[in-house]
Design a protein around this motif. Structure first.
Motif, short mmCIF file in Angstrom:
data_model
loop_
_atom_site.label_atom_id
_atom_site.label_comp_id
_atom_site.label_asym_id
_atom_site.label_seq_id
_atom_site.Cartn_x
_atom_site.Cartn_y
_atom_site.Cartn_z
N ASN A 10 0.84 -1.19 0.00
CA ASN A 10 0.00 0.00 0.00
C ASN A 10 0.88 1.25 0.00
O ASN A 10 1.88 1.31 0.68
CB ASN A 10 -0.90 -0.03 1.24
N SER A 11 0.51 2.25 -0.77
CA SER A 11 1.31 3.47 -0.85
C SER A 11 0.97 4.44 0.27
O SER A 11 1.59 5.49 0.37
CB SER A 11 1.10 4.13 -2.21
N CYS A 12 -0.02 4.11 1.08
CA CYS A 12 -0.39 4.96 2.21
C CYS A 12 0.68 4.84 3.29
O CYS A 12 1.05 3.74 3.68
CB CYS A 12 -1.75 4.52 2.75
N PRO A 13 1.21 5.97 3.78
CA PRO A 13 2.24 5.90 4.82
C PRO A 13 1.71 5.20 6.06
O PRO A 13 0.54 5.36 6.41
CB PRO A 13 2.56 7.36 5.13
N ALA A 14 2.56 4.42 6.71
CA ALA A 14 2.14 3.65 7.87
C ALA A 14 3.18 3.72 8.98
O ALA A 14 4.38 3.86 8.73
CB ALA A 14 1.89 2.20 7.48
N VAL A 15 2.69 3.59 10.19
CA VAL A 15 3.52 3.56 11.38
C VAL A 15 3.43 2.16 11.96
O VAL A 15 2.33 1.60 12.06
CB VAL A 15 3.03 4.61 12.41
N LYS A 16 4.56 1.57 12.34
CA LYS A 16 4.55 0.23 12.92
C LYS A 16 4.35 0.25 14.42
O LYS A 16 3.75 -0.66 14.98
CB LYS A 16 5.84 -0.51 12.57
N ASN A 17 4.90 1.26 15.07
CA ASN A 17 4.66 1.39 16.51
C ASN A 17 4.99 2.80 16.97
O ASN A 17 5.69 3.55 16.30
CB ASN A 17 5.44 0.35 17.32
N ILE A 18 4.45 3.14 18.12
CA ILE A 18 4.76 4.38 18.82
C ILE A 18 5.16 3.97 20.22
O ILE A 18 4.42 3.25 20.90
CB ILE A 18 3.54 5.33 18.86
#
Length: 184
Positions: A9-17
């Motif tokens: 997916n080209s949508c930016p994603a965060v794996k964790n905070i």
């Protein structure tokens, strides 16, 4: 959840905070990826990431590192360490914007008193800020004022002055105060 990360997916994603204290212990953490399937894997990741970044000087500005094939943006404030992890193909500037937006929103809600004690006392506010920034790994908002405003609506602050409250918050605060005085 991991299907989102594996789909290309080209949508930016965060794996964790991650928000850790000065000893590397958890204060507030949220994982959005199945890359760390067990709690022990998550703790091991946090410990090794903390050890790797401990010697850096990330107090004035956010720093960036590649760690376990992930991009990690981090910043240290007082006795708290803030981390945002994204995939190795994520945009570093976007991840840095997410970190800064989260940090600034927390600072606004905690009235610029950001330390471990204050964070633990206001853990609900911190998790609400995290939830307003990222949902299931997708970045929703990076504007600190917008995040803090949404959190303020969800978490009425009874100690705020009446001029800082919305009408419904002021009425709820007055109702609570009246109830306390009548029950005494």
């Amino acid at each position: 959840m991991s299907a989102f990360f594996l789909s290309g997916n080209s949508c930016p994603a965060v794996k964790n905070i991650l928000i850790l204290d000065s000893e590397g212990k958890r204060v507030a953490v949220k994982y959005y990826s199945d890359e760390w399937p067990t709690n022990s894997a998550k703790l091991a990741f946090e410990k090794s990431l903390f050890g790797r970044t401990l010697k850096s000087n990330a107090r004035t500005e956010a720093e960036i590192t590649i760690f376990d094939s992930n991009i990690v943006i981090y910043k240290f404030v007082q006795d708290l360490h803030f981390f945002i992890t994204g995939g190795d193909d994520e945009n570093e500037l976007l991840l840095a914007t997410v970190l800064q937006g989260l940090f600034d929103a927390i600072a606004l809600r905690l009235r610029n008193t950001i330390d471990k004690r204050e964070a633990l006392e206001n853990l609900d506010v911190i998790f609400l800020c995290i939830d307003e920034v990222v949902d299931q790994g997708m970045i929703l908002e990076t504007d600190a004022n917008a995040i803090a405003g949404k959190v303020a609506i969800q978490n009425m602050d009874a100690s705020a002055t009446l001029s800082e409250q919305t009408i419904s918050q002021a009425l709820a605060s007055a109702r609570e105060h009246l109830t306390k005085t009548l029950l005494k």
